[in-house]
Design an enzyme around this catalytic site. Structure first.
Site, PDB file in Angstrom:
ATOM      1  N   PHE A   4      20.106   3.970 -16.609  1.00 20.33           N
ATOM      2  CA  PHE A   4      20.648   4.515 -15.359  1.00 20.33           C
ATOM      3  C   PHE A   4      19.981   3.835 -14.172  1.00 20.33           C
ATOM      4  O   PHE A   4      19.842   4.420 -13.099  1.00 20.33           O
ATOM      5  CB  PHE A   4      20.397   6.034 -15.272  1.00 20.33           C
ATOM      6  CG  PHE A   4      21.139   6.834 -16.297  1.00 20.33           C
ATOM      7  CD1 PHE A   4      22.311   6.350 -16.871  1.00 20.33           C
ATOM      8  CD2 PHE A   4      20.696   8.103 -16.670  1.00 20.33           C
ATOM      9  CE1 PHE A   4      23.000   7.103 -17.811  1.00 20.33           C
ATOM     10  CE2 PHE A   4      21.388   8.853 -17.601  1.00 20.33           C
ATOM     11  CZ  PHE A   4      22.535   8.365 -18.184  1.00 20.33           C
TER      12      PHE A   4
ATOM     13  N   CYS B 295     -11.377  -4.551  12.474  1.00 14.15           N
ATOM     14  CA  CYS B 295     -11.795  -3.296  13.108  1.00 14.15           C
ATOM     15  C   CYS B 295     -11.598  -3.361  14.617  1.00 14.15           C
ATOM     16  O   CYS B 295     -11.075  -2.440  15.231  1.00 14.15           O
ATOM     17  CB  CYS B 295     -13.254  -3.003  12.762  1.00 14.15           C
ATOM     18  SG  CYS B 295     -13.754  -1.332  13.225  1.00 14.15           S
TER      19      CYS B 295
ATOM     20  N   CYS C  13      19.911  -0.062 -13.548  1.00 16.35           N
ATOM     21  CA  CYS C  13      20.230  -1.403 -13.069  1.00 16.35           C
ATOM     22  C   CYS C  13      20.871  -1.351 -11.681  1.00 16.35           C
ATOM     23  O   CYS C  13      21.910  -0.726 -11.521  1.00 16.35           O
ATOM     24  CB  CYS C  13      21.168  -2.083 -14.053  1.00 16.35           C
ATOM     25  SG  CYS C  13      20.396  -3.493 -14.801  1.00 16.35           S
TER      26      CYS C  13
ATOM     27  N   CYS D  50     -17.978 -14.147   7.606  1.00 16.13           N
ATOM     28  CA  CYS D  50     -16.634 -14.623   7.957  1.00 16.13           C
ATOM     29  C   CYS D  50     -16.074 -13.858   9.145  1.00 16.13           C
ATOM     30  O   CYS D  50     -15.201 -14.350   9.846  1.00 16.13           O
ATOM     31  CB  CYS D  50     -15.691 -14.498   6.761  1.00 16.13           C
ATOM     32  SG  CYS D  50     -15.318 -12.796   6.286  1.00 16.13           S
TER      33      CYS D  50
ATOM     34  N   CYS E  18     -23.302 -10.472   2.768  1.00 16.98           N
ATOM     35  CA  CYS E  18     -22.343 -10.893   3.807  1.00 16.98           C
ATOM     36  C   CYS E  18     -22.353 -12.418   3.971  1.00 16.98           C
ATOM     37  O   CYS E  18     -23.408 -13.037   4.047  1.00 16.98           O
ATOM     38  CB  CYS E  18     -22.717 -10.227   5.132  1.00 16.98           C
ATOM     39  SG  CYS E  18     -21.688 -10.758   6.517  1.00 16.98           S
TER      40      CYS E  18
ATOM     41  N   ASN F  37      16.066 -10.172 -10.135  1.00 17.75           N
ATOM     42  CA  ASN F  37      17.093 -10.761 -10.993  1.00 17.75           C
ATOM     43  C   ASN F  37      18.439 -10.156 -10.703  1.00 17.75           C
ATOM     44  O   ASN F  37      18.541  -9.007 -10.269  1.00 17.75           O
ATOM     45  CB  ASN F  37      16.722 -10.581 -12.468  1.00 17.75           C
ATOM     46  CG  ASN F  37      17.103  -9.203 -12.978  1.00 17.75           C
ATOM     47  OD1 ASN F  37      18.212  -8.988 -13.450  1.00 17.75           O
ATOM     48  ND2 ASN F  37      16.184  -8.244 -12.874  1.00 17.75           N
TER      49      ASN F  37
ATOM     50  N   CYS G 119     -17.176   4.762  13.538  1.00 17.99           N
ATOM     51  CA  CYS G 119     -16.554   4.535  12.224  1.00 17.99           C
ATOM     52  C   CYS G 119     -15.867   5.795  11.716  1.00 17.99           C
ATOM     53  O   CYS G 119     -16.501   6.836  11.560  1.00 17.99           O
ATOM     54  CB  CYS G 119     -17.608   4.073  11.212  1.00 17.99           C
ATOM     55  SG  CYS G 119     -16.935   3.821   9.546  1.00 17.99           S
TER      56      CYS G 119
END
Lengths: 442, 434
Positions: free
Chosen positions: B137, B357, B139, B350, B347, B77, B380
């Site tokens: 203090f 990884c 803005c 996908c 799982c 804003n 890993c």
């Protein structure tokens, strides 16, 4: 006043308003926000299963991401690179047994990303501009004949034209599109979409179509081989299997493909006659299309009679549900044994079937249904082409659509493989690539 | 049902959910509606000095960043402090406070950085009967160019000076609202404390441009083809706010200084997290601007439900409980060894873990025949990226290796002794264990 209860085969069973509502678009197109929300559900899978499941291997995660980022027209180009009839495929593909069945969200939630509708959203967006998205390569001086302006022939012709070859399509019918124009339920492709799509496709340039030129009648394979550098056959299946049973020749016993074609070509559905009691024999998409449209035209009862079980029915679960939702009665494990009636069919006699040792046979028990119109939808057959080796009842091909005759390629329903628009497009496209490679190596 | 009554600086409110000083608290009408909806307190929209009020732009004053389905992730804003006369605001505040004595009402103030200005306004604010003041203090736009707002908040000396004036001329609690547009949040917090502040509140909004209009090459929100940075808020800024809150809570210099948490609080859970990191209460703006005042009902019920489940009878029982667990990287236990584990039943194949990884991490996931994804423990490093990108909750988990087992990546035996970087042999600064 004619109504669904009026006996016999009659036109005007429903009001114009009701008919218009019945034959509206099966799936309303997405608006942009719906498309954005639907696109956002895509996980952008690695080596995505939906792509593997698509016969034309459209990069589905990529085009959906392009929709999500606000560029449906760029998404459409991704689609058209692989499948120039991506717009029609978005409407008629049995996505529930192809890409959407493979979608990981189907696994996760039983609710896949709506790939077909997203594909339609993006291809519609591009085509709304009526701009053809591809440029044609410089003329090669090579000339290719394509027989049949159906999905296989059009896909082949477009790819060849894009590569700079000059293509002449010989089409038996007076209009292009093949089954897209003549063989698909009206509510799947409204507003003359099939014809618009062909116009748009021809925007690539370099393709001319000679209508009312059937192979074996106006043109011959030998003549084409003589006059062109290569020939592609996308002739489809012009023959229809007959029902060889007692009374099978009675008036009112008709081919489903003919009914579907008449309906698609009609500009006044109220003038199209349909029976009060309709029985459709078969279990494929043609059977469902004929059954559903009979009901939508105003038949009082429509029965789809399939000789095997629900699980074995070639029409997908989605198509079965669609038919049931429109009021079609689905009967399984019944086969026709006789048509009764004095001149015109009045009743059909069905015998129940069962599997015995893997072989389908009648149980001896029969049932009679009132029927003043019976549609045969028990498969189409190849109209023979002289000189070509066959595989089963279809044209034998090796590799990318090469037939047993040098310089002649084939694809689509006339060759082995699933009889789907999307498969035909893939075969036409791949044959074009092979023809191109062959011609340019000469 | 747990008691949500909160005591913050001796100011009690029926719940810890206050509306932050912002557009929703600009006038009596809104504040009455907020109290009717159940908000525990309100920090009134920032008051300026006597005289002609500031003016706002007459074009768009908000920009937005969307997530899926136009979900608001962040708003910025360029609105200034209240653009209504001081007297009007003061009269309204007095009326509202009189009608809602059980709710907290705080006056937010921003006047020029001189003693006279503060000395002039404070007695008038006190007359309203409000429960305390908050010094704006923070803005970052509009007022800062005039030497106020974040222009003060970015200079610790000014913070301390102004806070001291306020404590001198005002006898109720003084809260100092801090700007995040600074390198080290501990400095202004310490300055506030040194000036005598009773509490700090943070974060104010973050300098931001939400997007660029690519047709007109103008930043959003756009005013006649131009844009100015605005203050960013909403769910997107919460992680930044949590970190800054924790810095102040665990800094020895400011530890124990009451904090009012601000920054993307949208649900009861967000509030609980801020409070666990030491906030005595929270202030909300964007969630109310997005969904309306009724949103507080979910926050109240949710926090109460959670407290019941955990057995907390009052908010004071969990405030600050996460602070001891915030530490420096060098003190993290290097002997804590975990490996990702993929639940094959959960799982959905996908392959996002694999792509992440393989392309961007440690090549520790195998893609096997039939889209079966498995973790290679020998590669890993337990980075957690696979879990972060997995669309299925709890499909991939981090499993701690048992002491005595061998980590196939390092070949070393896993120990359950605590050991950190300060004593690690690779650390040139390591002190050998005596």
């Amino acid at each position: 006043m004619t109504s669904p209860q009026t006996p016999g085969i009659q036109s005007g069973r429903l009001s114009q308003d009701q008919l218009a509502r019945n034959f509206e678009d099966l799936h309303a197109p997405y608006d942009p926000h719906e498309a954005a929300v639907a696109a956002d559900r895509c996980y952008f899978c690695h080596d995505a299963p939906c792509v593997t499941a698509c016969p034309t291997e459209i990069d589905i995660p990529l085009f959906i991401r392009q929709i999500a980022t606000g560029q449906p027209e760029a998404a459409a180009k991704t689609i058209f690179e692989q499948n120039i009839l991506g717009g029609m495929c978005a409407r008629v593909c049995p996505t529930e047994t192809l890409c959407e069945e493979a979608c990981v969200r189907e696994t996760a939630e039983g609710k896949p990303v709506e790939i077909g509708r997203l594909q339609r959203y993006s291809t519609d967006a591009l085509m709304a501009r009526q701009g053809h998205p591809f440029d044609r390569a410089p003329e090669t001086g090579k000339r290719v004949a394509v027989v049949g302006a159906g999905p296989a022939g059009l896909a082949c012709a477009h790819r060849l034209a894009m590569k700079g070859h000059a293509v002449t399509i010989y089409e038996a019918r007076p209009r292009p599109g093949g089954l897209n124009e003549y063989g698909i339920a009206a509510y799947k492709t409204v507003d003359g979409y099939a014809a618009r799509e062909v116009d748009w496709l021809l925007g690539i340039g370099g393709i001319t179509i000679e209508y009312r030129n059937a192979l074996g009648v106006e043109v011959s394979l030998d003549g084409l081989r003589e006059n062109f550098d290569a020939v592609f056959l996308g002739v489809g299946l012009a023959g229809v299997n007959l029902l060889e049973i007692e009374g099978g020749e009675k008036a009112g016993v008709e081919d489903a493909v003919r009914f579907i074609s008449d309906l698609r070509q009609s500009d006044d559905l109220a003038a199209l006659p349909v029976g009060r009691n309709v029985v459709v024999i078969g279990g494929g998409m043609t059977a469902v299309d004929a059954a559903v449209q009979s009901k939508l035209l105003g038949a009082e009862t429509v029965t789809l009679a399939y000789r095997r079980s629900r699980e074995e029915m070639p029409a997908s679960g989605f198509e079965q549900d669609l038919a049931a939702s429109k009021g079609v009665r689905l009967m399984f494990n019944v086969m026709p044994v006789a048509m009764h009636g004095n001149g015109a069919v009045r009743e059909i006699e069905l015998e129940y079937t069962e599997l015995v040792d893997g072989k389908l046979q009648g149980t001896g028990e029969t049932i009679r249904l009132p029927a003043d119109q019976v549609f045969r939808a028990i498969g189409q057959t190849l109209a023979p082409v002289d000189g070509l080796d066959l595989e089963g009842r279809k044209v034998k091909v090796n590799g990318a659509g090469r037939t047993s005759v040098a310089g002649v390629w084939a694809g689509g329903d006339c060759t082995p493989g699933e009889d789907l628009t999307v498969v035909a497009v893939a075969e036409g496209r791949d044959a074009a690539e092979d023809i191109h490679a062959t011609l340019m190596a000469q | 049902m747990a008691d949500l009554t909160t005591d913050f600086l001796g100011i009690t409110s029926p719940n810890p959910f206050w509306l932050a000083s912002a557009p929703p608290t600009d006038k009596e009408y809104n504040v009455r509606r907020a109290f009717e909806a159940g908000w525990g307190g309100v920090v009134w929209k920032t008051l300026g000095e006597e005289g002609p009020p500031v003016v706002n732009v007459n074009g768009p004053r908000y920009g937005v960043v969307y997530g899926a389905d136009r979900r608001v992730l962040g708003i910025n804003n360029i609105e200034l402090i209240t653009d209504r006369p001081l007297e009007t605001n003061l009269e309204e505040m007095a009326r509202v406070k009189a009608d809602y004595p059980d709710r907290a009402l705080i006056a937010s103030i921003m006047v020029p950085c001189d003693e006279a200005s503060w000395k002039a306004i404070l007695p008038r604010v006190a007359e309203t009967g409000c429960d305390g003041i908050e010094l704006n203090f923070g803005c970052p736009h509009g007022m800062s160019e005039r030497g106020m707002g974040s222009a003060v908040g970015q200079v610790p000396e000014y913070i301390e000076m102004v806070t001291r004036w306020c404590k001198q001329y005002y006898d109720k609690p003084v809260i100092v609202k801090l700007t995040p547009n600074i390198t080290d949040i501990r400095k202004p917090a310490a300055a506030a404390k040194n000036g005598g502040a009773d509490a700090v509140s943070l974060i104010n909004t973050i300098n931001s441009i939400t997007s660029v209009d690519l047709d007109n090459f103008a930043p959003e929100p756009t005013i006649d083809g131009k844009g100015s940075h605005g203050g960013y808020c909403g769910p997107a800024v919460k992680p930044i706010a949590l970190s800054m809150v924790s810095e102040i809570a665990r800094n020895p210099e400011t530890h124990g200084l009451p904090i009012s948490g601000i920054g993307g609080v949208t649900t009861w859970r967000d509030a609980a997290e801020f409070m666990a990191l030491g906030c005595g209460n929270v202030q909300v703006c964007t969630a109310a601007m997005t969904y309306g005042f009724r949103i507080v009902e979910e926050m109240k019920r949710g926090l109460s439900q959670w407290m019941d489940e955990k057995g907390y009878r009052s908010t004071s029982e969990f405030i600050g409980k996460a602070v001891p667990n915030v530490t420096d990287w060098q003190y993290l236990n290097l002997n804590y060894v975990t490996k990702a584990k993929i639940d094959q039943d959960a799982c959905i194949k996908c392959g996002r873990c694999y792509a992440a990884c393989e392309d961007t991490s440690h090549q520790a996931i195998w893609m096997k025949e039939g889209r079966v994804f498995e973790v290679n423990d020998a590669e890993c490093v337990a980075c957690n990226l696979c879990i972060d990108v997995c669309p299925v909750e709890d499909c991939i988990t981090m499993e701690r290796m048992a002491a005595g087992s061998t980590d196939p990546r390092t070949g070393k035996t896993v120990s359950d002794d605590y050991a950190n970087w300060t004593t690690h042999p690779n650390n040139p600064m390591a002190k050998a264990a005596e």
